[in-house]
Design an enzyme around this catalytic site. Structure first.
Site, short mmCIF file in Angstrom:
data_model
loop_
_atom_site.label_atom_id
_atom_site.label_comp_id
_atom_site.label_asym_id
_atom_site.label_seq_id
_atom_site.Cartn_x
_atom_site.Cartn_y
_atom_site.Cartn_z
N ARG A 168 0.74 -1.05 -0.17
CA ARG A 168 0.07 0.05 -0.09
C ARG A 168 0.73 1.26 0.05
O ARG A 168 0.47 2.10 0.41
CB ARG A 168 -0.85 0.01 1.25
N SER A 217 -11.23 -0.11 1.80
CA SER A 217 -10.75 -0.45 2.93
C SER A 217 -10.30 0.56 3.67
O SER A 217 -9.66 1.55 3.05
CB SER A 217 -9.76 -1.49 3.02
N GLU A 299 -5.24 3.31 5.61
CA GLU A 299 -5.19 2.84 4.21
C GLU A 299 -5.89 4.34 3.38
O GLU A 299 -5.39 4.58 2.43
CB GLU A 299 -5.85 1.72 3.85
#
Length: 306
Positions: A168, A217, A299
């Site tokens: 990420r 998310s 995130e």
């Protein structure tokens, strides 16, 4: 930014509210909002932009909380001139504004496998920046290079190694705008690829609140890896599992809620402010830390002033 030595061909708007451009439908205005006509327009604009003016490239706002005070910067959003998809043998080159799902579908029609992109919300620029992944497959596994316009207005092609892609995350030069990305895509049977994507969509819709206003998310998995979707995939260190254990599934604050359907999805249940959403996220982080000693990392990108 009082004056520019360059008159852009694209659209430059002062004090543009960003709420309607984010999936969560919250946020204050950008000082300036620029939609370049094409790559040359973007390069000339950045070259002429005073050095002290910050730049924030924005995709389709699928992974973003813009705070209620707005952004003290020029927000750059790429549009039609940046959404082409070109397939040449095993390489697929997509403009940064092309939607991940469109790229997956176009590639599949040509017998090329980028199916992991099908269920990732957002556009290619954001997918590269976040090294987006799904079902155990990441952008890093397929990316060859990216084309960027630097903050100084220079067009450059960077090999994937220069981005230091990790779970990420990526490292791009400060203020650089991704304009295109080139991927390597394995061969596959178009019908089989279509069937796999249909299965992924069904699985996603069954487990995620796709009809709600969310930003995908909310927190990274503490394990530092995407879900693989396989039966032997362990759940202990999934963000949703530690949130459940902390008793925060369905938790609310103002108009914000942690989804009942998937507890790692923060949703605007109606009339939420950016502050409601971010505060609820911080409450979740606090509870998970207290109950399990795990520090969840966001995130969703949060940007702007309170």
């Amino acid at each position: 930014m009082d004056s520019l030595s360059y008159t852009p061909r694209g659209v430059l708007t002062p004090q543009r509210s960003l709420a309607d451009l984010t999936w969560l439908r919250v946020g204050g205005p950008a000082d300036w909002f620029f939609q370049p006509a094409d790559e040359a327009d973007l390069a000339d604009f950045l070259k002429a932009l005073p050095e002290n003016v910050a730049v924030f490239p924005m995709g389709v706002g699928s992974n973003l909380i813009v705070r209620d005070g707005g952004i003290r910067a020029v927000v750059i959003r790429l549009g039609r001139g940046f959404n082409g998809i070109d397939i040449d043998g095993e390489t697929v080159t997509a403009g940064a504004a092309a939607l991940d799902a469109h790229v997956a579908r176009r590639a599949a029609q040509a017998g090329r496998d980028l199916t992991f992109l099908r269920t990732i919300p957002g556009s290619i620029g954001g997918a590269v920046k976040m090294n987006a992944g799904c079902y155990g497959s990441y952008v890093a596994d397929h990316l060859i290079s990216v084309r960027i316009v630097t903050r100084a207005g220079e067009v450059q092609t960077l090999p994937v190694a220069a981005l230091n892609l990790a779970y990420r995350s990526s490292q791009l030069p400060e203020g650089a705008v991704i304009v295109a990305a080139t991927f390597r895509a394995a061969q596959g049977d178009p019908e089989a690829l279509e069937a796999r994507m249909a299965e992924q969509i069904a699985k996603r819709d069954a487990s995620q609140p796709t009809k709600e206003r969310s930003a995908g998310s909310t927190f990274r998995n503490p394990s530092g890896a995407s879900s693989t979707g396989r039966a032997d995939d362990t759940h202990e260190l999934k963000a949703w599992a530690v949130i459940d254990k902390a008793g925060m599934r369905g938790a609310t604050l103002g108009g914000a809620q942690m989804s009942e359907k998937h507890s790692n999805f923060l949703i605007n249940a109606g009339g939420a402010t950016a502050q409601d959403l971010e505060q609820l996220g911080e409450e979740v982080r606090k509870k998970v830390l207290q109950t399990q000693g795990i520090s969840l990392e966001w995130e969703i990108m949060r940007i702007g002033e309170y």
